[in-house]
Structure formats: structure tokens, C-alpha cells
Design a protein around this motif. Structure first.
Motif, short mmCIF file in Angstrom:
data_model
loop_
_atom_site.label_atom_id
_atom_site.label_comp_id
_atom_site.label_asym_id
_atom_site.label_seq_id
_atom_site.Cartn_x
_atom_site.Cartn_y
_atom_site.Cartn_z
N VAL A 1 0.82 -1.22 0.00
CA VAL A 1 0.00 0.00 0.00
C VAL A 1 0.85 1.26 0.00
CG1 VAL A 1 -1.72 1.32 1.27
CG2 VAL A 1 -1.93 -1.17 1.11
N ILE A 2 1.82 1.34 0.90
CA ILE A 2 2.62 2.57 1.02
C ILE A 2 3.51 2.77 -0.20
CG2 ILE A 2 4.35 3.77 2.40
CD1 ILE A 2 1.57 3.55 3.68
N SER A 3 4.07 1.70 -0.74
CA SER A 3 4.93 1.86 -1.92
C SER A 3 4.13 2.44 -3.09
CB SER A 3 5.55 0.52 -2.32
OG SER A 3 4.54 -0.44 -2.61
N ALA A 4 2.91 1.97 -3.29
CA ALA A 4 2.10 2.46 -4.40
C ALA A 4 1.56 3.87 -4.13
CB ALA A 4 0.95 1.50 -4.66
N THR A 5 0.98 4.07 -2.96
CA THR A 5 0.37 5.37 -2.68
C THR A 5 1.40 6.48 -2.54
OG1 THR A 5 0.34 4.84 -0.30
CG2 THR A 5 -1.66 4.37 -1.57
N SER A 6 2.58 6.17 -2.02
CA SER A 6 3.61 7.20 -1.90
C SER A 6 4.06 7.67 -3.28
CB SER A 6 4.80 6.69 -1.11
OG SER A 6 5.38 5.55 -1.74
N PHE A 7 4.18 6.74 -4.21
CA PHE A 7 4.56 7.13 -5.57
C PHE A 7 3.47 7.97 -6.22
CE2 PHE A 7 5.03 6.74 -10.12
CZ PHE A 7 6.39 6.84 -10.32
N LEU A 8 2.24 7.54 -6.07
CA LEU A 8 1.13 8.21 -6.77
C LEU A 8 0.68 9.50 -6.10
CD1 LEU A 8 -1.07 5.09 -7.62
CD2 LEU A 8 0.43 6.36 -9.16
N LEU A 9 0.81 9.57 -4.78
CA LEU A 9 0.20 10.69 -4.06
C LEU A 9 1.16 11.81 -3.66
CD1 LEU A 9 -2.36 8.78 -1.81
CD2 LEU A 9 -2.72 9.87 -4.03
N TRP A 10 2.47 11.51 -3.54
CA TRP A 10 3.37 12.64 -3.28
C TRP A 10 4.53 12.73 -4.26
CZ3 TRP A 10 8.44 11.58 -2.32
CH2 TRP A 10 8.79 10.40 -1.66
N TYR A 11 5.06 11.60 -4.73
CA TYR A 11 6.16 11.73 -5.69
C TYR A 11 5.66 12.18 -7.06
CZ TYR A 11 9.74 10.73 -9.09
OH TYR A 11 10.61 10.86 -10.13
N ARG A 12 4.62 11.51 -7.58
CA ARG A 12 4.13 11.86 -8.91
C ARG A 12 3.58 13.29 -8.97
NH1 ARG A 12 5.33 10.03 -13.99
NH2 ARG A 12 3.85 11.00 -15.39
N PRO A 13 2.85 13.77 -7.96
CA PRO A 13 2.40 15.17 -8.02
C PRO A 13 3.54 16.18 -8.11
CG PRO A 13 1.06 13.98 -6.46
CD PRO A 13 2.17 13.04 -6.86
N ILE A 14 4.62 15.98 -7.34
CA ILE A 14 5.70 16.97 -7.40
C ILE A 14 6.49 16.82 -8.69
CG2 ILE A 14 7.54 15.69 -6.20
CD1 ILE A 14 6.54 19.43 -5.91
N TYR A 15 6.56 15.60 -9.23
CA TYR A 15 7.15 15.39 -10.55
C TYR A 15 6.38 16.20 -11.59
CZ TYR A 15 8.68 12.67 -14.68
OH TYR A 15 9.18 12.27 -15.90
N ASN A 16 5.06 16.07 -11.57
CA ASN A 16 4.21 16.84 -12.49
C ASN A 16 4.29 18.34 -12.20
OD1 ASN A 16 3.39 14.59 -13.84
ND2 ASN A 16 1.38 14.47 -12.88
N GLY A 17 4.43 18.68 -10.91
CA GLY A 17 4.50 20.08 -10.54
C GLY A 17 5.69 20.77 -11.18
N TYR A 18 6.86 20.14 -11.10
CA TYR A 18 8.05 20.75 -11.69
C TYR A 18 8.04 20.63 -13.22
CZ TYR A 18 10.55 21.95 -7.45
OH TYR A 18 10.93 22.56 -6.28
N MET A 19 7.36 19.63 -13.75
CA MET A 19 7.27 19.48 -15.20
C MET A 19 6.35 20.54 -15.79
SD MET A 19 6.08 16.16 -17.45
CE MET A 19 4.44 16.06 -16.70
#
Length: 254
Positions: free
Chosen positions: A131-149
Motif C-alpha cells: 500500500v505505502i509503496s504504491a500510494t507514496s509514488f502516486l500521491l506525493w512523488y508523482r504530483p511533485i514530478y508533475n508540478g516541476y514538469m
């Protein structure tokens, strides 16, 4: 007919030329440069063919490598000035993933060591791994990736919200309360006090992992907040972007 402008005493040989240079050396050097260029071209062609095969098989999806479901390319999508920061965040996510695995193994050893709450620890640690591996990627890593992109406010606020929860979760896991699925500090001390060395060492490694990724994420959380403020992102902008794009823009480059 001779040209009156010509100097009859001028040498027909260049003064820069070294009469002792071996022409064969120059020839070999040129051949080596040609070979290097050909090797570079072959390497680039191989990379392009591999990428083309990847796109044909999965579209632009390339992550995770064993089962591509999204497109993830820091070098291509993130502006050069921000690549190192996003790379460090991705590395911290990988540290989190490894820590979750070690934490689960440590909980298994804690159960074998005779802990009364070992069964709950193992069950919870397995749940955390998935659960944490998937949600951490989708909910905080991916948003900031998109944010800087995309440099859009919405993604920064998503990151701050879920990234903040992750920091609290990290503190919770560092503590290591028995029966919670964390092989953290309390569990480490208990295993050392019982001389259960294997469980103790694994729990210690897990604790260090939780501490390292937690401190790292806290450091970058502060940096990202400063960037967000300097860039002028606001909640009003985030609301406007959500109304305009909605959830469909989450995984897209548009």
C-alpha cells in the motif's frame, strides 16, 4: 609567365609543418576518430531502436520497467534546473521501497524471536509494503514530478498534503511501536535486550532507513515549499487548474 608579386625566395613548404612527423600516425589518428564516431552512431541507433520497440509495445509507458503503466523520464520531462531535485526525490522513494522490504523481513524475524505481537507486525508490514509503496509514488512523488514538469499550482498542493502525511507516517514508523508493523526504534531496543541479534540488526537497519528517507523528505519538503512560494503558486490557481483540467491531467504531459 612569372608573377611579379611572387616571392622567389619564399619556401614552398609550411614553416608549421614538422618534417619529422610520421604521416602514418596522422592516418591512424583519423581512422581512430572515424571508428569512435561509428561506434557512437551504432550506440545511438541501438538506443533509438530499443526506445522505438518500447513505444511500439507499451506506447510511451516505460515505468515500472517490468510492467510499464506510466511514462517517467526525468531527463526528458523535467527542466534542467530542477532535475537534480526530482532525481533525489525519486532516490528517496527507492530508499522508502527498500526500507519497506527490510521492515517486513525484520518483522518476520521479530515474530520468530517470540514477540507476542509478531503476527500483527508481520501482517501490517506486508500491507505497508504494497500500500505505502504504491500510494507514496502516486500521491506525493508523482504530483511533485508533475508540478516541476508543468509548473502548476495544483500539483504542489497535492504534494504538500500527501507529503505531509508521509512525514508523519515516517515518524510513526521510526518509533516502532509493537503490533503496528514497524520494526522501528522500540522494537530494535527490545530485540537487542533479548539478544535476538538477527532480528535486532534487521530492525536497526529498518530504523535507519525510516530515519534517512524521513529526514531527506523533510529537507526537500522545505526546499519545495520555498520554490512554490517564490513561483507565486496559490490555492486559487490550484482551484482554477483543477476546474480546467480535472483528474485527467494527472498522468499526462498536457
Amino acid at each position: 609567365m612569372s608573377n611579379y608579386n611572387d616571392n622567389p625566395f619564399a619556401s614552398s613548404h609550411s614553416l608549421d609543418a614538422n618534417p619529422f612527423d610520421d604521416p602514418q600516425d596522422d592516418h591512424n589518428a583519423r581512422l581512430e576518430q572515424i571508428r569512435q564516431r561509428e561506434a557512437d552512431l551504432e550506440r545511438r541507433e541501438t538506443e533509438l531502436n530499443k526506445r522505438a520497440d518500447q513505444i511500439r509495445a507499451h506506447g510511451r509507458k516505460n515505468w515500472p520497467p517490468f510492467f510499464p503503466i506510466i511514462y517517467h523520464d526525468i531527463k526528458e520531462e523535467i527542466p534542467e534546473a530542477s532535475r537534480s531535485l526530482i532525481t533525489r526525490l525519486y532516490q528517496l522513494w527507492l530508499v522508502l521501497l527498500v526500507t519497506l522490504i527490510i521492515n517486513m523481513i525484520a518483522c518476520i524475524f521479530i515474530l520468530v524471536a517470540g514477540s507476542a505481537d509478531g503476527g500483527r507486525d508481520v501482517g501490517s508490514s506486508i500491507g505497508y509494503l504494497f500500500v505505502i509503496s504504491a500510494t507514496s509514488f502516486l500521491l506525493w512523488y508523482r504530483p511533485i514530478y508533475n508540478g516541476y514538469m508543468k509548473e502548476q499550482s495544483l500539483y504542489y498542493y497535492l504534494y504538500f498534503f500527501f507529503g505531509g502525511f508521509h512525514l508523519l507516517f515516517s515518524i510513526y514508523m521510526i518509533i516502532g511501536i509493537p503490533s503496528t508493523g514497524s520494526a522501528g526504534l522500540i522494537q530494535t531496543v527490545q530485540m537487542f535486550s533479548r539478544h535476538q541479534w538477527a532480528a535486532a540488526v534487521l530492525a536497526l537497519i529498518a530504523t535507519i532507513g525510516w530515519l534517512a528517507q524521513g529526514l531527506g523528505n523533510a529537507f526537500y519538503y522545505r526546499l519545495i515549499y520555498a520554490h512554490h512560494t517564490a513561483a507565486g503558486h496559490t490555492m486559487e490557481k490550484a482551484k482554477t487548474e483543477f476546474a480546467a483540467h480535472g483528474a485527467r491531467a494527472y498522468f499526462t504531459r498536457g
